[in-house]
Design an enzyme around this catalytic site. Structure first.
Site, PDB file in Angstrom:
ATOM      1  N   ASN A   1      10.496 -21.733 -32.875  1.00 36.01           N
ATOM      2  CA  ASN A   1      10.625 -22.575 -34.066  1.00 36.01           C
ATOM      3  C   ASN A   1      11.681 -23.640 -33.804  1.00 36.01           C
ATOM      4  OD1 ASN A   1      12.045 -23.363 -36.717  1.00 36.01           O
ATOM      5  ND2 ASN A   1      10.196 -22.349 -37.461  1.00 36.01           N
TER       6      ASN A   1
ATOM      7  N   ALA B   1       6.015 -23.662 -37.160  1.00 31.58           N
ATOM      8  CA  ALA B   1       6.637 -24.419 -38.251  1.00 31.58           C
ATOM      9  C   ALA B   1       6.554 -23.550 -39.501  1.00 31.58           C
ATOM     10  CB  ALA B   1       5.916 -25.747 -38.473  1.00 31.58           C
ATOM     11  N   GLU B   2       7.696 -23.341 -40.168  1.00 33.99           N
ATOM     12  CA  GLU B   2       7.737 -22.362 -41.250  1.00 33.99           C
ATOM     13  C   GLU B   2       6.969 -22.800 -42.493  1.00 33.99           C
ATOM     14  OE1 GLU B   2      10.289 -23.944 -39.954  1.00 33.99           O
ATOM     15  OE2 GLU B   2      11.871 -24.386 -41.412  1.00 33.99           O
ATOM     16  N   ASN B   3       6.465 -24.040 -42.493  1.00 36.94           N
ATOM     17  CA  ASN B   3       5.596 -24.442 -43.596  1.00 36.94           C
ATOM     18  C   ASN B   3       4.142 -24.034 -43.351  1.00 36.94           C
ATOM     19  OD1 ASN B   3       5.714 -26.351 -41.507  1.00 36.94           O
ATOM     20  ND2 ASN B   3       4.840 -27.936 -42.791  1.00 36.94           N
ATOM     21  N   GLY B   4       3.906 -23.261 -42.293  1.00 38.21           N
ATOM     22  CA  GLY B   4       2.597 -22.647 -42.169  1.00 38.21           C
ATOM     23  C   GLY B   4       1.715 -23.087 -41.021  1.00 38.21           C
TER      24      GLY B   4
END
Lengths: 235, 217
Positions: free
Chosen positions: B24, B47-50
């Protein structure tokens, strides 16, 4: 295959959706950094003059983008979010005491919303145990010798969601990373309204591809599309 | 910080990324790191938004405004990419599937405590996904300026700002040096020219342990 039973048609006008939002306390919204915020519903809230909202969602958007516009226009009294850094207006209102902000770590917030959406009272989380802002006021529970925090579930009077495509029953699919919190938020509203870029007849979506089952959805309306300029377009 | 220095830091961080990793990249300088990972190294960027499998920036004019990294900038999807909701994005992190996270920091302590979410009374960005990333990633690499805007050390014996997470940082890459947090102390691994070991120590609060290989005076 033919069926004798016709599914409910949940097409909703923007006016009706705003009537529902106008009478409620809390609004949960899908989206991440403005991406996946429902633009037409946000515009409607602004034009209708709705104010005093409690918002629940990932972040505060940007001052001129997405959900952030409601904060810039002072329509929000409280927000539960993981991040407001991209919206300095929210930070200023918080410092001035005009906006109450409750922070939840992003993954914890997602699970709190999911818990609300799936009918649980909360979740046990082992992240943030060394962060005083996170642990404050929360119950610590030991499971098999390891500490967890009890994080309570979140639901809202109304959830507003942005989808790439929905059928009239409310089955929905999302656009790439605009999925983000939207499917979780869709389940956690006492009333859930989906704003979709495209609405198709019920039966036209492949059931295998549906992300949000329409049973969670109460209203479907057509999006007029994004009417803000993205931060990356301004350079 | 100059553009050259930012890229030097990104290039150095990229050397920590090995074949098969799930990584990440945070907002800012960490985003540049992907450019320095060779095409021949198979890596999945998270990416932590998916998104798992973020690719390079799209050609100008061909952006999909909905396909973005966590900083809101348009990306492309690489081969084998997948999209998912935020709960799954953090399941990947919490479940130990993320090998490395590279992020910025306000302060780091000699035992690897991280402060990067709030400056009380001044900046209130919120923690976002930093707590989960810092606590659950296999390795935490910090990319930051060695000192703050007033010239004060950001690497301290003990953080003065509220912590994001305790004892989580493994490696610090600054504009001056590369430092590794170990149980035996804070090791100075590399010094970037034109700086010397003394320069780095003068701008670092805790006493540095010198790796044999470090050169400079």
């Amino acid at each position: 295959m033919t069926s004798r039973v016709k599914p409910v048609d949940k097409l909703m006008t923007l006016e009706h959706a705003l009537d529902l939002i106008e009478t409620c306390e809390s609004v949960m919204f899908g989206g991440f950094g403005g991406v996946g915020n429902p633009p037409t519903l946000i515009d409607g809230i602004l034009e209708r003059g709705i104010t005093g909202l409690t918002l629940i969602g990932n972040d505060a958007g940007f001052p001129d983008i997405g959900i952030g516009r409601l904060i810039s226009e002072r329509r929000v009294k409280k927000i539960i979010a993981s991040h407001i850094g991209s919206n300095p207006v929210a930070g200023k209102q918080m410092t001035d005491g005009d906006l109450e902000v409750e922070f939840s770590p992003q993954g914890t917030l997602a699970e709190r919303i999911r818990a609300g959406g799936v009918g649980l009272g909360g979740v046990l989380v082992d992240t943030g145990l060394n962060n005083e802002a996170v642990t404050k006021g929360k119950k610590r529970i030991m499971i098999k010798g390891c500490p967890y925090l009890l994080e309570t579930a979140l639901t809202a009077d109304v959830s507003i969601v942005y989808a790439k495509k929905a059928d009239k029953y409310g089955n929905a699919v999302y656009d790439t990373s605009a999925r983000n919190t939207n499917p979780l938020v869709a389940m956690a509203g006492n009333v859930t309204i989906i704003e979709a870029a495209e609405i198709v007849e019920t039966g036209e979506l492949n059931p295998e591809e549906v992300v949000t089952p329409g049973v969670f959805v109460d209203g479907v309306l057509k999006s007029k599309g994004v009417n803000w300029t993205w931060a990356w377009e301004k350079k | 910080m100059g553009k050259e220095i930012r890229h030097q830091m990104a290039r150095r961080a990229a050397r920590e990324i090995h074949a098969g990793m799930v990584v990440n990249l945070g907002i800012g300088i960490p985003t540049l790191v992907a450019d320095y990972v060779p095409d021949t190294t198979p890596v999945m960027f998270h990416a932590e938004n998916g998104v798992l499998g973020t690719g390079p920036s799209p050609v100008q004019g061909q952006e999909n405004p909905f396909l973005c990294n966590a900083g809101g900038f348009p990306i492309t999807a690489s081969k084998g990419a997948s999209y998912f909701d935020s709960a799954a994005a953090f399941a990947i992190i919490r479940r130990g599937k993320l090998d490395m996270t590279i992020m910025g920091a306000l302060q780091v302590s000699e035992n690897g405590d991280l402060a990067n979410w709030i400056v009380p009374g001044k900046r209130v960005p919120g923690m976002g996904g930093a707590i989960e990333l810092a606590e659950k990633a296999g390795k935490v690499i910090i990319l930051m300026n060695h000192v703050d805007k007033e010239g004060n050390p950001k690497i301290l014996k003990k953080c003065t700002l509220p912590l994001t997470a305790a004892g989580c940082v493994n490696l610090i890459i600054t504009d001056m040096a590369v430092l590794e947090v170990k149980t035996e102390g804070l090791f100075l691994k590399e010094v970037f020219p034109p700086y010397t070991i003394r320069d780095v120590q003068e701008r670092t609060e805790p006493k540095l342990v010198l790796e044999d290989a470090v050169s400079g005076t």
